[in-house]
Design an enzyme around this catalytic site. Structure first.
Site, PDB file in Angstrom:
ATOM      1  CB  CYS A 177      -0.918   0.011   1.210  1.00  0.00           C
ATOM      2  SG  CYS A 177      -2.159  -1.294   1.195  1.00  0.00           S
TER       3      CYS A 177
ATOM      4  CD  GLU B 210      -2.551   4.012   2.975  1.00  0.00           C
ATOM      5  OE1 GLU B 210      -3.766   4.170   3.177  1.00  0.00           O
ATOM      6  OE2 GLU B 210      -2.108   3.201   2.123  1.00  0.00           O
TER       7      GLU B 210
ATOM      8  CB  CYS C 153      -6.529  -1.519   3.692  1.00  0.00           C
ATOM      9  SG  CYS C 153      -4.765  -1.841   3.960  1.00  0.00           S
TER      10      CYS C 153
ATOM     11  CB  CYS D  26      -2.779   0.973   5.831  1.00  0.00           C
ATOM     12  SG  CYS D  26      -1.881   0.531   4.331  1.00  0.00           S
TER      13      CYS D  26
END
Length: 139
Positions: A55, A57, A96, A99
């Protein structure tokens, strides 16, 4: 209501995904402000095998640690670029679950900018997004 600094993060995340967008490969951008004031960005890394995708992040957090050491997360935001032909524009998305765990692990006091049911995005604490956080052992 978002602060000027929050708007600056959204703009940084929007800029990085606008520059690096590749359909079906990179569609999410993230920007975080570290506790020492730096803005660090990242884009997601997709893969044919979904479980090895990373991801945006996580990329931003990794860059912050790699480039200047861990300084904590003041605020973080992710935005998604629409696919070709998809209506809409680059917009704030919620992190998500993985994350949320990662952000909390690196700074339990981090602020996260999230969508707010069609209204202007808002900033909330990561703890609000992750009640009853997983802890190891007797932590």
């Amino acid at each position: 209501m978002l602060s000027k600094k929050d708007e600056e993060l959204i703009a940084a995340a929007t800029e990085v995904i606008t520059l690096r967008y590749r359909n079906d490969w990179q569609e999410v951008g993230a920007a975080m402000r570290t506790r020492d004031g730096r803005i660090v960005t990242g884009v997601n890394i997709d893969a044919y095998i979904g479980r090895i995708a990373v991801c945006a992040e996580a990329i931003a957090i990794g860059r912050a640690i790699t480039e200047n050491g861990d300084r904590g997360i003041e605020t973080i935001v992710a935005v998604r670029h629409p696919k070709p032909g998809e209506p809409g524009k680059v917009a704030v998305v919620s992190p998500c679950g993985i994350c949320r765990e990662l952000i909390h692990d690196y700074d339990a006091n981090a602020r996260v900018i999230v969508p707010d049911n069609g209204r202007e995005p808002k900033a909330v604490s990561v703890g609000k997004l992750l009640p009853n956080k997983y802890k190891r052992g007797s932590e």
